[in-house]
Scaffold this motif. Sequence first.
Motif, mmCIF file in Angstrom:
data_model
loop_
_atom_site.group_PDB
_atom_site.id
_atom_site.type_symbol
_atom_site.label_atom_id
_atom_site.label_comp_id
_atom_site.label_asym_id
_atom_site.label_seq_id
_atom_site.Cartn_x
_atom_site.Cartn_y
_atom_site.Cartn_z
ATOM 1 N N UNK A 139 0.835 -1.200 0.000
ATOM 2 C CA UNK A 139 0.000 0.000 0.000
ATOM 3 C C UNK A 139 0.874 1.257 0.000
ATOM 4 N N UNK A 140 1.956 1.229 0.785
ATOM 5 C CA UNK A 140 2.870 2.374 0.796
ATOM 6 C C UNK A 140 3.663 2.467 -0.503
ATOM 7 N N UNK A 141 3.956 1.326 -1.093
ATOM 8 C CA UNK A 141 4.645 1.337 -2.394
ATOM 9 C C UNK A 141 3.771 2.030 -3.434
ATOM 10 N N UNK A 142 2.484 1.688 -3.455
ATOM 11 C CA UNK A 142 1.595 2.332 -4.423
ATOM 12 C C UNK A 142 1.442 3.815 -4.129
ATOM 13 N N UNK A 143 1.323 4.195 -2.869
ATOM 14 C CA UNK A 143 1.227 5.623 -2.557
ATOM 15 C C UNK A 143 2.438 6.383 -3.088
ATOM 16 N N UNK A 144 3.601 5.745 -3.045
ATOM 17 C CA UNK A 144 4.806 6.378 -3.560
ATOM 18 C C UNK A 144 4.815 6.478 -5.075
ATOM 19 N N UNK A 145 4.261 5.478 -5.735
ATOM 20 C CA UNK A 145 4.262 5.477 -7.205
ATOM 21 C C UNK A 145 3.139 6.315 -7.797
ATOM 22 N N UNK A 146 2.074 6.534 -7.014
ATOM 23 C CA UNK A 146 0.935 7.322 -7.487
ATOM 24 C C UNK A 146 1.305 8.803 -7.412
ATOM 25 N N UNK A 147 1.976 9.255 -8.455
ATOM 26 C CA UNK A 147 2.633 10.565 -8.425
ATOM 27 C C UNK A 147 1.648 11.730 -8.484
ATOM 28 N N UNK A 148 0.590 11.598 -9.288
ATOM 29 C CA UNK A 148 -0.346 12.704 -9.474
ATOM 30 C C UNK A 148 -1.763 12.160 -9.622
ATOM 31 N N UNK A 149 -2.713 12.858 -9.010
ATOM 32 C CA UNK A 149 -4.139 12.605 -9.199
ATOM 33 C C UNK A 149 -4.712 13.893 -9.768
ATOM 34 N N UNK A 150 -5.083 13.880 -11.060
ATOM 35 C CA UNK A 150 -5.315 15.136 -11.779
ATOM 36 C C UNK A 150 -6.599 15.093 -12.612
ATOM 37 N N UNK A 151 -7.001 16.279 -13.037
ATOM 38 C CA UNK A 151 -8.110 16.409 -13.984
ATOM 39 C C UNK A 151 -7.689 15.859 -15.340
ATOM 40 N N UNK A 152 -8.607 15.132 -15.978
ATOM 41 C CA UNK A 152 -8.371 14.653 -17.331
ATOM 42 C C UNK A 152 -9.668 14.655 -18.110
ATOM 43 N N UNK A 153 -9.572 14.810 -19.424
ATOM 44 C CA UNK A 153 -10.774 14.853 -20.258
ATOM 45 C C UNK A 153 -10.448 14.267 -21.628
ATOM 46 N N UNK A 154 -10.928 13.058 -21.876
ATOM 47 C CA UNK A 154 -10.623 12.392 -23.142
ATOM 48 C C UNK A 154 -11.409 12.970 -24.319
ATOM 49 N N UNK A 155 -12.296 13.947 -24.060
ATOM 50 C CA UNK A 155 -13.035 14.600 -25.136
ATOM 51 C C UNK A 155 -12.298 15.818 -25.686
ATOM 52 N N UNK A 156 -11.185 16.191 -25.065
ATOM 53 C CA UNK A 156 -10.417 17.351 -25.504
ATOM 54 C C UNK A 156 -9.030 16.943 -25.960
ATOM 55 N N UNK A 157 -8.498 17.663 -26.924
ATOM 56 C CA UNK A 157 -7.128 17.418 -27.367
ATOM 57 C C UNK A 157 -6.173 17.582 -26.193
ATOM 58 N N UNK A 158 -5.197 16.701 -26.104
ATOM 59 C CA UNK A 158 -4.235 16.743 -25.011
ATOM 60 C C UNK A 158 -4.607 15.828 -23.867
ATOM 61 N N UNK A 159 -5.901 15.713 -23.581
ATOM 62 C CA UNK A 159 -6.474 14.823 -22.562
ATOM 63 C C UNK A 159 -6.105 15.265 -21.138
ATOM 64 N N UNK A 160 -4.822 15.504 -20.861
ATOM 65 C CA UNK A 160 -4.374 16.006 -19.557
ATOM 66 C C UNK A 160 -3.459 17.196 -19.777
ATOM 67 N N UNK A 161 -3.216 17.951 -18.716
ATOM 68 C CA UNK A 161 -2.266 19.067 -18.761
ATOM 69 C C UNK A 161 -0.890 18.529 -19.155
ATOM 70 N N UNK A 162 -0.274 19.165 -20.139
ATOM 71 C CA UNK A 162 1.020 18.693 -20.661
ATOM 72 C C UNK A 162 2.117 18.693 -19.601
ATOM 73 N N UNK A 163 1.928 19.451 -18.517
ATOM 74 C CA UNK A 163 2.930 19.482 -17.445
ATOM 75 C C UNK A 163 3.106 18.119 -16.791
ATOM 76 N N UNK A 164 2.099 17.260 -16.916
ATOM 77 C CA UNK A 164 2.151 15.936 -16.282
ATOM 78 C C UNK A 164 2.591 14.828 -17.235
#
Length: 278
Positions: A139-164
């Motif tokens: 569980x702690x290993x996954x918390x470490x690997x789960x780097x970002x929880x972010x907004x995403x939208x597969x209906x828009x070009x780019x899908x996520x912020x390019x910073x990620x």
Amino acid sequence: ALFYGIICIFSKGVVILVMNRQLALAFLAERYGLQNGEINNHKINKMRLLFDLYQKYSKEWDISKASLLEIGGGPSLLNSIVAAPYFNKIVFSEYDSGLREKVTEWKEKHSDMFDWSPYFSFVYGDLMGMNPADVVRQQEVLRGKLAHVIHGNYLEDGVIDSAYVPEEKFQMVVAIYCLSIDHDIGDNLTMRLKRISPLLKENGFILAIICGEGNFYKLLPTLEEKVKLFNLSRDDISSAFQAAGFVLKEHEVFTESVAIRNDVQFGNCVLACKSHIN
């Protein structure tokens, strides 16, 4: 995925209904809660399916450098739990902030976080043979690997912020059911796959579960609202991946849980490569 509950206006004028906090909790309890102390067989079979694919194809990449992006993940950590041993970093994206919050609560160990421990026990204990103490540590290993929880939208070009998006791009993009939803805006599965493709490195993979041959499903039995689907055959799905420039590596059709998915009887698990790997 774009889930139903309260009204939200999408930026291009499309009306989308999304879950509030109370409905997100109900969704987790209904879909991922234990039945007589056990994970339901539908989830067991799905974890086995994902596990087998990650085991088989992770030989194609360097796990110490590989990044995974999940799009439309809802409030669910099921895929992340199975995928974690095969990637160095996971970026989790979801349109609905209320659903993302449930993932963030788990990552930050909130007191009312959803308990995913039985799923860790199944994947790391039953499937991978770890002892109980090592299972808990995952569980702690996954918390470490789960780097970002972010907004995403597969209906828009780019899908996520390019910073990620990593400089080397993602080794894999995962989409569990979300690409099946018909938002009545004139797009289709091929268009969505083409938006996802630039996020992948060459020879990167997309892993998607897509509803097959059904018109709708309900997120909760207590909700009147129905989620409209594309109603795609196996051949429709295969053709969409090919038209988007992917090479199919695996395409398995499995029986869906009709009680949950209503008129959807089959699911399609597709793993495809951005370019051919010999």
